[in-house]
Design an enzyme around this catalytic site. Structure first.
Site, mmCIF file in Angstrom:
data_model
loop_
_atom_site.group_PDB
_atom_site.id
_atom_site.type_symbol
_atom_site.label_atom_id
_atom_site.label_comp_id
_atom_site.label_asym_id
_atom_site.label_seq_id
_atom_site.Cartn_x
_atom_site.Cartn_y
_atom_site.Cartn_z
ATOM 1 N N ASP A 28 -1.604 -2.257 -4.247
ATOM 2 C CA ASP A 28 -2.342 -3.212 -3.229
ATOM 3 C C ASP A 28 -3.011 -1.789 -3.191
ATOM 4 O O ASP A 28 -4.153 -1.102 -4.171
ATOM 5 C CB ASP A 28 -1.995 -3.948 -2.649
ATOM 6 C CG ASP A 28 -2.849 -4.452 -1.599
ATOM 7 O OD1 ASP A 28 -3.807 -5.115 -2.084
ATOM 8 O OD2 ASP A 28 -2.439 -4.671 -0.538
ATOM 9 N N ASP B 260 -4.465 1.557 3.497
ATOM 10 C CA ASP B 260 -5.747 -0.215 4.395
ATOM 11 C C ASP B 260 -5.365 0.077 5.844
ATOM 12 O O ASP B 260 -3.573 0.608 6.786
ATOM 13 C CB ASP B 260 -4.165 -1.276 3.966
ATOM 14 C CG ASP B 260 -5.292 -1.652 2.646
ATOM 15 O OD1 ASP B 260 -5.727 -0.525 1.797
ATOM 16 O OD2 ASP B 260 -5.029 -2.366 1.757
ATOM 17 N N ASP C 49 0.488 -1.120 0.224
ATOM 18 C CA ASP C 49 -0.228 0.568 -0.059
ATOM 19 C C ASP C 49 0.870 1.240 0.263
ATOM 20 O O ASP C 49 2.395 1.133 0.231
ATOM 21 C CB ASP C 49 -1.129 0.346 1.311
ATOM 22 C CG ASP C 49 -1.453 -1.481 1.200
ATOM 23 O OD1 ASP C 49 -2.101 -2.086 0.927
ATOM 24 O OD2 ASP C 49 -1.365 -2.000 2.663
ATOM 25 N N ARG D 286 -14.030 -0.611 -2.200
ATOM 26 C CA ARG D 286 -13.777 -0.099 -1.043
ATOM 27 C C ARG D 286 -13.104 1.547 -0.360
ATOM 28 O O ARG D 286 -12.083 1.351 -0.478
ATOM 29 C CB ARG D 286 -11.966 -0.656 -0.809
ATOM 30 C CG ARG D 286 -11.992 -2.350 -1.441
ATOM 31 C CD ARG D 286 -10.669 -3.342 -1.099
ATOM 32 N NE ARG D 286 -10.373 -4.250 -1.212
ATOM 33 C CZ ARG D 286 -9.561 -5.743 -1.170
ATOM 34 N NH1 ARG D 286 -8.475 -4.836 -0.762
ATOM 35 N NH2 ARG D 286 -9.740 -6.493 -1.573
#
Length: 494
Positions: free
Chosen positions: A293, A297, A247, A349
């Site tokens: 990714d 996160d 990330d 997301r």
């Protein structure tokens, strides 16, 4: 060594006049800005003060990876309050002499992507199912071992661990951190990151997972549990995904974190440059060779996080909160606030939540749902739809992912979803609760309750078990959100 980086010791206006990329500001105004804290009651991370208490000896200006690493250690006392000012572009994928490192520098001598593909192609690997009636997900063999060694080489270089009581702030409007990952781990607390463009956290060695999203779906020609021949068997069933590691920012167990006025992008290497490499039925849009990714996160017991005025741009998996349904230890944690952020051409997301209590208000979601799954179509029809309708940007699949144990409280958000609507704004992914008030989707009032309860066997309760009280700013009407967020979100807009 400490002499290799410049300290902003005097904070005089002359320092800033010497660099045309920086605005002309007084020393006092600059000092106030870099010491700014998150106000009381401003979201779940309220009161986070980062390095605001740093003395002059622990205020740094850095312009490369090694200087950043040195500053994070604060003279051998990493938990001392410190302020780290980012000047220009810091590339995290460099050697000790600041020369850029690429795939060939990290790759194990035995690793070869074409050989990897050949070894684990569905036509080869999927011909025999496990007892769980899916392909073996744990790859074995020399190519997977070489990939793992290669990935570890890259990880040791590009993952930078942030220390407690730290403010990291960009100078001017062009501060960047590229090709790496800031990691806020367990035991790290009280971190502020502001006014930085994060770009291209690129994984050179993504892993193929044959069992991810695999299904014995007999709508697909030749899809059978038992291998018969090259045209019939489990190798003809849909599923499998490439997964990447990094990330831009990972809040992995960290607590009390404020992310403000940052921009997140894949830069010059967007996902569209890396399409699927296996033939039908493993050529879905989702089966691209994923080198990126998440952008931010928040996992593994992380807690008390506030994100304000960030711009998430042209990226698929934007923000995951809670990494697994099985991590019940996350219950009572993962409390996160999103306020005034812009999700532009994001795919999904925004965030996808497990367990956490998430407050999302006055955020702006804009994108295109062409090619997104349609619940009225079969898996095969959606497969074909995604390929034929995709426009080369991330498909707006779902903003809110309503996962196990999640309690999302949404209010006064604005969704602008071309070729889509409210069904793309929320997606049930194992959760049972969701609340919204005052949001608009394509200019119309958002009736999430009706849409999410379309299946009477899986009701979604609007009672999420809590109500926000930590408002840094009171919500503005949803109709005013696009102009307000466009004017304020992203780096360079402090």
């Amino acid at each position: 060594m400490t002499t290799r980086y410049r300290r902003a010791a005097l904070l005089t206006a002359a320092v800033y006049l010497s660099c045309t990329a920086l605005p002309v500001v007084s020393a006092h105004a600059q000092d106030e800005m870099i010491r700014q804290t998150l106000g009381a009651r401003d979201g779940w991370a309220d009161g986070t003060d980062g390095g605001s208490k740093a003395d002059a000896a622990n205020i740094y200006t850095v312009s490369n990876r090694q200087e950043l690493l040195d500053a994070l250690q604060a003279g051998g006392k990493p938990d001392l309050p410190k302020i780290i000012q980012i000047k220009g572009t810091i590339n995290l994928s460099v050697d000790d002499d600041n020369n850029e490192l690429t795939e060939k520098d990290y790759a194990d001598p035995a690793y070869d992507f074409e050989a990897y593909k050949a070894a684990y192609a569905p036509a080869v690997w999927n011909v025999r199912l496990t007892d769980k009636q899916r392909p073996e997900r744990d790859l074995i063999g020399p190519q997977e071992e070489a990939r793992q060694r290669s990935a570890e080489n890259q990880k040791k270089r590009i993952v930078i661990r942030v220390t407690s009581n730290t403010t990291i702030i960009g100078l001017g409007n062009d501060a960047k951190i590229v090709k790496g990952n800031l990691f806020i781990g367990d035991g790290t607390e009280n971190v502020i990151i502001r006014n930085i463009i994060f770009e291209d956290a690129f994984d050179y060695f993504p892993a193929w997972d044959p069992g991810d999203s695999w299904s014995l779906n007999k709508d697909y020609p030749g899809c059978e549990a038992a291998y018969v021949n090259a045209d019939t068997g489990p190798q003809k069933c849909p599923g499998g995904r490439w997964n990447s590691e990094y990330d831009s920012i990972s809040i992995n167990g960290g607590k009390k974190v404020w992310l403000d006025h940052n921009t997140f992008t894949d830069g010059e290497r967007p996902d569209k440059l890396f399409p699927p490499v296996f033939p039908f039925p493993h050529n879905q849009v989702e089966q691209k060779v994923q080198h990126h990714d998440g952008q931010v996160d928040i996992t593994n017991g992380a807690d008390f996080v506030t994100l304000t005025y960030n711009h998430f741009l042209n990226h698929d998996k934007t923000s995951l909160i809670g990494g697994s349904d099985s991590l019940t230890s996350d219950e009572g944690k993962l409390n996160v606030t999103f306020r005034g952020n812009w999700f532009e051409n994001a795919g999904q997301r925004m965030p996808r939540v497990r367990f956490g209590k998430v407050h999302s208000y006055n955020n702006y979601f804009s994108g295109d749902a062409s090619g997104a799954p349609d619940a009225s179509l079969s898996v095969l029809e959606n497969h074909e739809r995604g390929i034929s309708q995709s426009k080369g940007i991330p498909i707006f699949r779902s903003a809110f992912g309503i996962g196990k144990g999640s309690a999302i409280y949404s209010e006064n958000n604005f969704f602008e979803i071309n070729n889509g609507g409210i069904r793309n704004a929320g997606n049930i992914q194992g959760g049972t609760r969701f609340f919204d008030a005052g949001s608009l989707v394509n200019g119309e009032a958002a009736d999430f309750a009706t849409v999410l309860n379309a299946d009477p066997k899986k009701p979604i309760s609007s009672d999420v078990g809590w109500k926000p009280t930590l408002y840094g700013k009171q919500p503005i009407p949803a109709k005013d959100v696009p102009d307000y967020v466009k004017a304020n979100a992203g780096a360079g807009k402090l």
